[in-house]
Design an enzyme around this catalytic site. Structure first.
Site, PDB file in Angstrom:
ATOM      1  N   LYS A 139       0.764  -1.115  -0.080  1.00 57.51           N
ATOM      2  CA  LYS A 139       0.137   0.096  -0.057  1.00 57.51           C
ATOM      3  C   LYS A 139       0.714   1.208  -0.153  1.00 57.51           C
ATOM      4  CE  LYS A 139      -4.162  -1.843   2.122  1.00 57.51           C
ATOM      5  NZ  LYS A 139      -5.183  -1.814   3.408  1.00 57.51           N
ATOM      6  N   LYS A 142      -6.840  -7.948  -9.599  1.00 58.47           N
ATOM      7  CA  LYS A 142      -8.100  -8.240  -8.855  1.00 58.47           C
ATOM      8  C   LYS A 142      -9.115  -7.109  -9.016  1.00 58.47           C
ATOM      9  CE  LYS A 142      -8.100  -9.735  -4.630  1.00 58.47           C
ATOM     10  NZ  LYS A 142      -7.774  -9.766  -3.182  1.00 58.47           N
ATOM     11  N   LYS A 154     -12.589  -1.466  -6.565  1.00 62.64           N
ATOM     12  CA  LYS A 154     -13.040  -0.085  -6.592  1.00 62.64           C
ATOM     13  C   LYS A 154     -12.734   1.092  -7.164  1.00 62.64           C
ATOM     14  CE  LYS A 154     -12.441   1.294  -1.733  1.00 62.64           C
ATOM     15  NZ  LYS A 154     -11.373   0.610  -1.516  1.00 62.64           N
TER      16      LYS A 154
END
Length: 333
Positions: free
Chosen positions: A114, A197, A200
């Site tokens: 991240k 993957k 959103k």
């Protein structure tokens, strides 16, 4: 005979869950209610590790809770609650941070992933210590098993280590949880980039459960395939087509082999049409039930309040035991 306790949670980081969330996790949560004492939560404390808008955060939490009910989580059979409604999560989270070595936290691959783009200097301390709070989420309820994806296995291993460390250092307090990884969980990939993957953060390739039938159909029919024309399940060489097969299989609760047998050798068009129709058939009643819950805020509040109360009652004995074992001053009523 008491049923084994399980716990899992999902972040309210979007206005809608996507089909990867639903087919990969939520549908299995529903099935697990039958044989387990299930605790499911909207983990809103985890969502504030990045900057948030308070109004949007509150609305996303309510929408997420409504969607879990719409998915089939029964608030009467399961304890369904919002994480921040249970102060014990933060209390035990601090204890877990104090038990975790800096090196252990530094090795968590999700933190590295991240912060790969922005650098660790741009991340909050909360993002760094996220796995410690996640450990508290699990250990609070003495969960015997945790339904998780492979990407969360490392965090669960840390949870197990912390539980054993506390038990050995202070007192036998925590159940050491086992991972519950569903073998046939559908892995849904991005419709525009099937090497990633579904997420959103890339809405063009993401089908949301609250999308309209028209939006769902358009996204699936626009999914990338390849320069060939033959339907064949081959994730390595035909990832786009294979993803469509996986989506259709998940939406119709069939195996990939069954779908491939029906559409194999054919053109891509009929596969896309069938996948779109199957997803709409699942998402449309889901969206209707979600809207019904959101249109009755008093009932939604009642469900959330009841779930929070049940979770607080279940969590408090663990916090009391931890504080006593560590020589901390427990609160007095």
């Amino acid at each position: 005979m008491s049923r084994p306790r399980i716990l899992s949670g999902i972040q309210p980081t979007s206005e809608s869950f996507h089909i990867g969330n639903y087919f990969g996790a939520l549908r299995h949560w529903v099935a697990l209610q039958d044989d387990n004492d299930a605790f499911y939560c909207v983990v809103d404390l985890h969502a504030i590790t990045v900057p948030v808008d308070p109004v949007l955060q509150r609305e996303r939490t309510r929408v997420s809770y409504a969607q879990l009910v719409a998915a089939g989580i029964d608030p009467q059979r399961s304890t369904l609650f919002v994480q921040s409604d249970v102060p014990a999560h933060s209390q035990l989270g601090w204890v877990m941070m104090c038990l975790t070595g800096y090196g252990e936290a530094s090795r968590m691959t999700q933190f590295k992933d991240k912060t790969a783009k922005g650098g660790a200097g741009s991340a909050s301390v909360g993002l760094f210590t996220y796995p410690c709070l996640q450990a508290a989420d699990i250990l609070l309820y003495q969960a015997a098993a945790v339904p998780v994806g492979e990407d969360q296995r490392q965090h669960l291993e840390l949870t197990r280590d912390l539980a054993e460390r506390f038990n050995n250092r202070f007192a036998q307090t925590f159940v050491v949880p086992e991972p519950y990884i569903v073998k046939d969980t559908a892995k849904i990939l991005d419709l525009q980039d099937p090497s990633a993957k579904m997420s959103k953060s890339v809405p063009a390739g993401c089908v949301f459960m609250l999308d309209t039938p028209k939006q769902i159909t358009k996204k699936i029919k626009s999914a990338v395939t390849d320069s060939e024309t033959e339907v064949r399940y081959d994730p390595q060489n035909k990832p786009g087509v294979s993803n469509l097969i996986s989506i259709l299989a998940a939406a119709t609760e069939r195996t990939v082999a069954d779908v491939e047998a029906e559409f194999g050798g054919g053109m891509y068009g009929p596969l896309k049409v069938a996948a779109a129709e199957a997803v709409v058939a699942v998402a449309e009643p889901f969206a209707a039930r979600t809207r019904e819950l959101l249109d009755d805020p008093a009932e939604l509040d009642r469900l959330m309040d009841n779930g929070g109360q049940r979770a607080r009652e279940a969590a408090q004995p663990t916090v009391d035991a931890v504080y006593s074992a560590m020589g901390l001053q427990a609160g007095r009523v």
